[in-house]
Design a protein around this motif. Structure first.
Motif, PDB file in Angstrom:
ATOM      1  N   ARG A  89       0.839  -1.193   0.000  1.00  0.00           N
ATOM      2  CA  ARG A  89       0.000   0.000   0.000  1.00  0.00           C
ATOM      3  C   ARG A  89       0.883   1.256   0.000  1.00  0.00           C
ATOM      4  O   ARG A  89       1.873   1.350   0.713  1.00  0.00           O
ATOM      5  N   GLY A  90       0.515   2.215  -0.851  1.00  0.00           N
ATOM      6  CA  GLY A  90       1.255   3.462  -0.926  1.00  0.00           C
ATOM      7  C   GLY A  90       2.463   3.437  -1.837  1.00  0.00           C
ATOM      8  O   GLY A  90       3.106   4.475  -2.037  1.00  0.00           O
ATOM      9  N   GLY A 201      -6.039  -4.895  -1.713  1.00  0.00           N
ATOM     10  CA  GLY A 201      -4.882  -5.563  -1.143  1.00  0.00           C
ATOM     11  C   GLY A 201      -4.463  -6.819  -1.873  1.00  0.00           C
ATOM     12  O   GLY A 201      -3.363  -7.326  -1.632  1.00  0.00           O
ATOM     13  N   HIS A 202      -5.308  -7.339  -2.770  1.00  0.00           N
ATOM     14  CA  HIS A 202      -4.892  -8.508  -3.552  1.00  0.00           C
ATOM     15  C   HIS A 202      -3.753  -8.087  -4.473  1.00  0.00           C
ATOM     16  O   HIS A 202      -3.812  -7.038  -5.132  1.00  0.00           O
ATOM     17  N   ILE A 209       1.085   0.246 -13.750  1.00  0.00           N
ATOM     18  CA  ILE A 209       1.459   1.657 -13.898  1.00  0.00           C
ATOM     19  C   ILE A 209       1.281   2.412 -12.588  1.00  0.00           C
ATOM     20  O   ILE A 209       1.927   3.424 -12.353  1.00  0.00           O
ATOM     21  N   GLY A 210       0.400   1.908 -11.725  1.00  0.00           N
ATOM     22  CA  GLY A 210       0.260   2.463 -10.395  1.00  0.00           C
ATOM     23  C   GLY A 210      -0.661   3.661 -10.298  1.00  0.00           C
ATOM     24  O   GLY A 210      -1.378   4.027 -11.231  1.00  0.00           O
ATOM     25  N   SER A 211      -0.639   4.259  -9.129  1.00  0.00           N
ATOM     26  CA  SER A 211      -1.480   5.400  -8.793  1.00  0.00           C
ATOM     27  C   SER A 211      -0.694   6.695  -8.956  1.00  0.00           C
ATOM     28  O   SER A 211       0.479   6.778  -8.583  1.00  0.00           O
ATOM     29  N   MET A 212      -1.343   7.740  -9.493  1.00  0.00           N
ATOM     30  CA  MET A 212      -0.696   9.046  -9.601  1.00  0.00           C
ATOM     31  C   MET A 212      -0.255   9.535  -8.219  1.00  0.00           C
ATOM     32  O   MET A 212       0.835  10.087  -8.062  1.00  0.00           O
ATOM     33  N   GLY A 475      -4.441   2.440  -8.259  1.00  0.00           N
ATOM     34  CA  GLY A 475      -3.825   2.133  -6.977  1.00  0.00           C
ATOM     35  C   GLY A 475      -4.522   1.008  -6.234  1.00  0.00           C
ATOM     36  O   GLY A 475      -5.306   0.252  -6.802  1.00  0.00           O
ATOM     37  N   TRP A 476      -4.250   0.925  -4.942  1.00  0.00           N
ATOM     38  CA  TRP A 476      -4.823  -0.154  -4.136  1.00  0.00           C
ATOM     39  C   TRP A 476      -6.335  -0.082  -4.069  1.00  0.00           C
ATOM     40  O   TRP A 476      -7.003  -1.086  -3.921  1.00  0.00           O
TER      41      TRP A 476
END
Length: 960
Positions: A89-90, A201-202, A209-212, A475-476
């Motif tokens: 996370r994060g 969380g999976h 590419i993820g979260s901005m 993101g998560w």
């Protein structure tokens, strides 16, 4: 992916593709029916072989070596056991962000790309996915020592080079990569699928590419710690494939990697398929041309006993040309313009999906019911034995074709490395293929019932204004509850001392040896060119015609495209399903298509099945039926395809630029071949028959063949298929490629696309060069300096220095008629005006203020020369080169003499070409983006600006 050529510039790439697999012919007699494939799946499995040796260093580095001496190149393929599924996370997007940073230099290598590309490496790239991060380069044998030194230096000694400045720039590049994908039609779907299939969380839920927000929050300490925790040699598989053997490789690997200490073991993650408690549905509204329905399930990982059966079952359902979904919904009830199904398999889970693009005007509820019924019936009944055989034969034939490439993202090195990384067995591919070949219909039915009878997640995308933003996705999923912020207290880990190492020299590299080209002529005058290559038991063939999309200047726009698209829809003796099924049984592939200059139809076939494959090809080429119902169906698909093109910023920019540059010249027609909606809608079977007779005729044809066959074997087969085809009495048509081109105008045309997360910039000018490209090699080198590769000035400025783009690229086209200088630049919206200014400034500075440097000269000449052997590993690449030579009137030995040609071109000649052809004067600039955001920025550019509305997107479909 770190580099940009594949994803970012498809519109420009389409415009530059001047030989393709493409269309076919006119009147003739029915060819004999294709025979049943003489090669069984079990026999084909035996033809797929990648022998290897494996050893491990004391620090845990696993090394796999495969020897293939067909070309003096070595694929260096490095797989790290770290991907996005390991991100906490994060920290989403960290694995991919670090992949970008990994190219920024290390303790003893200031820039990773420059030495390798100067040595002839191609490609030099990397990518990140859920399970791994990989890095690839294919180098001349004499540069292997250098490549290993550089890979080892960044594996062991990269931390001193990971600075705040590099982090900030690459963060900008990655965020623009994310925006670029989001900006395309259906660009937010993958985010939603992850959210729908997996809980927060999976490991496979969030996007790679993820979260901005997480990317914004990344600190130097974070990314240095990421390296320390995950990049130890004990978490790495290094595959060396090509002109190398284990005896030679081991001391080199020991020398460079042996002193790198082990790192922490990458922790295992708990990631299993998830069964939803009940069916779930999510609808997204987006600027898309048609409604897309999908059904999604999570499935087992690639080591599960069901993986082979699921792969084959989903292929039969929606992957084969004769798939159940195609036969029922596209050709049968004609409810869809396209359908797919597949199993995307990863180490611990798979994504199982079926999808349907509803035909405009069709009732959505009826289409949805039929879509679900086809899948349900198939799961209940299972496939036939013939379907299983066809699916397996097609898959095995493709695997044999893959044996041509030693390195890269999907070559033999990658196959061995993935087997070791995911299954502890480099030969896992053999087990998988053998399991496929042994499958029965009952096996497939059982696996499909087990996994597809569970509740599905339905994600449907409907036309309208986009109501969601990719900025907040990826993101998560719990970012709202806990926003990611930089932690100022996070201290970077201490930097270990790095030894001072010196790069080894590149040993002499031999010039390219291009295959010998033999020539023959069929009894009706069709010229034949053959290059014999025996690396794999396959043949690639193209029959091409002097037509192409420019031929529509004498017909209706879109005629060639629609005619070519209709060839495989039925002949006088076969329907579309029969054509598809025969290809699948033979392990062959027929593909019709076109470019601006040529219309072609291509064939790849197993050598053992070449005779029946040619018989099928001849029927498709010579005897298309153009039945009214088939033409109606293909026309609907083409109209939907046109809407898809107009919804894509890069494709829309390119087709707009074509018309602005060429006015009434034949090249003014869109280079995608789709013409316009009015013309497409008016085309009839009679129009297509007339175009077929007019353009696809033996006196406009030539046949090119590359593969495992001799001319003595080939010519009789071609005589049987095409030798008795008589040219019509009428004179062959001629395109007016010498027609005048409008005077160049410096201007900006903005296509307003509100709420676009990026602007797509396409810059172009027609050049006063026509005909053969011999003598323009200095211009090619000048373009390489300006924008022709990753290390070019334009990409270095806007991507690497400023971080405003995922990639900027320039090219000089090579048609038979007037050539075009083009620049493509997807950029972040708030930097649109400054990006235009930067592009024009970089062009103006070359060569006056910024002449060619010695490093640039070496890269674009010697580096290009050393890279040539890798460019011709495959039959298809050799075939394309032979066709290009023929189209442009160049000799067969053009590529063999290109090295000496390049070496004879000094810097002043390159600068003269840049001064004459690459200046920004008179450039037309098309921008697809949000007018409200970019209009104030364009005032500083100082060029006249015209604003137009982008085409409306969204088909009329009942029951939205």
């Amino acid at each position: 992916m770190r580099h940009f050529q594949t994803a970012a510039l498809s519109a420009l790439a389409a415009a530059l593709a001047f030989s393709a697999s493409a269309p076919a012919v006119s009147k003739g007699t029915a060819a004999p029916p294709a025979a049943q494939a003489p090669v069984s799946p079990a026999e084909l499995v035996g033809k797929v072989d990648i022998p290897f040796e494996k050893f491990m260093l004391a620090n845990g580095l696993t090394v796999i070596v495969h020897t293939d001496r067909k070309a003096p190149v070595v694929g260096v393929t490095t797989y790290y056991r770290i991907g996005s599924k390991y991100e906490p996370r994060g920290k989403t997007g960290f694995a991919h962000l670090y992949e970008h940073l990994f190219f920024g230099g290390s303790a003893n290598v200031p820039n990773f790309d420059i030495p390798l590309e100067a040595a002839g490496s191609t490609p030099t790239n990397g990518s990140t996915w859920y399970d791994r991060t990989n890095y690839v380069e294919t180098v001349p044998t004499g540069a292997l020592d250098l490549a290993l030194f550089m890979e080892a230096d960044r594996m062991g000694h990269i931390l001193p080079a990971v600075t705040q400045d590099k982090l900030d720039k690459q963060r900008g590049v990655v965020q623009n990569e994310k925006r670029q994908g989001d900006n395309e039609p259906y660009g937010l779907m993958d985010y939603a699928i992850g959210e729908g299939l997996f809980p927060v969380g999976h490991p496979y839920r969030h996007a790679t590419i993820g979260s901005m927000a997480d990317l914004d929050a990344a600190t130097v300490g974070d990314v240095r710690q990421w390296f320390t925790d995950h990049y130890g040699p004990n978490n790495v598989v290094l595959a060396l494939s090509g002109d190398i053997d284990a005896k030679t490789a081991r001391p080199l690997v020991e020398k460079w990697f042996g002193n790198i200490p082990r790192g922490p073991e990458v922790r295992a993650v708990n990631a299993t398929p998830v069964t939803l408690s009940a069916p779930q549905t999510r609808q997204m509204t987006d600027r898309v041309p048609v409604i897309r329905l999908t059904r999604n399930w999570s499935g087992p990982g690639l080591n599960d006993p069901d993986s082979a059966a699921l792969r084959v079952g989903m292929f039969i359902l929606g992957g084969l040309a004769s798939s159940r979904l195609d036969n029922a919904l596209v050709r049968g009830q004609e409810l869809a313009v396209s359908v797919t199904a597949g199993a995307q398999q990863f180490e611990q889970v798979s994504f199982l999906q079926t999808s349907m693009d509803i035909k405009p005007g069709v009732d959505r509820k009826a289409a949805e019911a039929a879509f679900d019924k086809v899948t349900a019936d198939f799961v209940a009944q299972g496939p036939t034995a013939d379907e299983v055989r066809r699916a397996v034969t097609s898959t095995l034939s493709a695997e044999i074709g893959g044996l041509e490439v030693v390195g890269g993202m999907s070559g033999k090195g990658a196959t061995l490395a993935e087997g070791e990384l995911y299954s502890r067995d480099p030969a896992k591919y053999k087990e998988d293929l053998a399991r496929m070949a042994a499958l029965t219909p009952a096996d497939v039915r059982k696996a499909l019932a087990k996994w597809l009878n569970r509740p599905a997640f339905a994600l449907d995308v409907v036309p309208g204004e986009r109501t969601e933003s990719g900025e907040s996705m990826g993101g998560w999923g719990d970012e709202a509850a806990k926003a990611a912020t930089p932690d100022p207290k996070t201290a970077p880990p201490p930097l270990p001392a790095a030894p001072k190492l010196t790069a080894p020299p590149v040993t002499p590299i031999a010039d390219l040896v291009f295959p010998t080209v033999e020539h023959a002529t069929l009894s009706n005058g069709i010229p034949v060119a053959l290059a014999r290559r025996t690396a794999i038991p396959k043949v690639s063939l193209s029959i091409s015609f002097d037509a192409g999309y420019a031929a529509d200047s004498l017909d209706k726009p879109g005629t060639q495209f629609l005619m070519l698209s209709s060839l495989e829809e039925g002949t006088t003796t076969r329907n579309a399903t029969a054509i598809a099924e025969e290809q699948e049984r033979l392990g062959a592939s027929i593909g019709a298509g076109g470019t601006v200059d040529r219309s072609s139809i291509g064939l790849t076939a197993l050598t053992a099945n070449l005779a029946p494959s040619l018989a099928l090809l001849a029927d498709v080429v010579r005897n298309p039926a153009f039945r009214a119902e088939d033409v109606t169906r293909v026309r609907s698909q083409a109209l939907a395809g046109l809407q898809q093109v107009e919804a894509s910023p890069q494709a829309l920019a390119q087709r707009t630029l074509d018309g602005l540059l060429f006015g009434q010249h034949p090249y003014a027609l869109p280079s995608d071949g789709l013409g316009n909606a009015t013309s497409l809608a008016s085309l009839t079977p009679v129009d297509l028959r007339n175009a077929h007779a007019k353009w696809l005729r033996p006196d406009l044809a030539r046949i090119t063949v590359v593969g495992d066959i001799t001319m003595a074997q080939l010519k009789p087969l071609l005589e049987t298929a095409f030798g008795q085809w008589v040219p019509p009495a009428s004179a062959a048509p001629k395109k007016a490629l010498d027609a005048p081109v409008p005077t160049a105008q410096a201007r900006i045309v903005v296509l307003d696309r509100p709420a676009s997360p990026q602007s797509y910039i396409a810059v172009g000018r027609a050049l006063p060069i026509q005909g053969t490209t011999q003598g323009t090699e200095a211009l090619n080198l000048a373009n390489d300096v300006l924008g022709g590769g990753f290390l070019s000035r334009l990409n270095g400025d806007l991507r690497e220095d400023k971080g405003w783009s995922y990639g900027v690229f320039s090219a000089v086209t090579r048609p038979v008629g007037p050539r075009t200088l083009m620049v493509a630049a997807p950029v972040q919206t708030d930097k649109t005006g400054p990006s235009v200014q930067a592009i024009l400034a970089d062009m103006k500075a070359f060569p006056g203020k910024a002449p060619v440097t010695p490093v640039e000269l070496q890269r674009v000449t010697e580096g290009a020369i050393r890279a040539m052997p890798n460019q011709f590993q495959t039959n298809g690449s050799v075939l394309q080169a032979i066709e290009t030579n023929a189209r442009l009137g160049r000799p067969d030995n053009y590529y063999q003499t290109l090295a000496s040609t390049y070496r004879a071109i000094p810097s002043p000649k390159i600068e003269e070409a840049a001064r004459q052809y690459l200046q920004p004067d008179g450039m037309t600039i098309v921008i697809v983006g949000d007018r409200k955001q970019i209009e104030p920025q364009l005032k500083a550019v100082g060029l006249p600006v015209e604003y137009r509305a982008a085409p409306a997107v969204g088909a009329a479909t009942k029951g939205n």
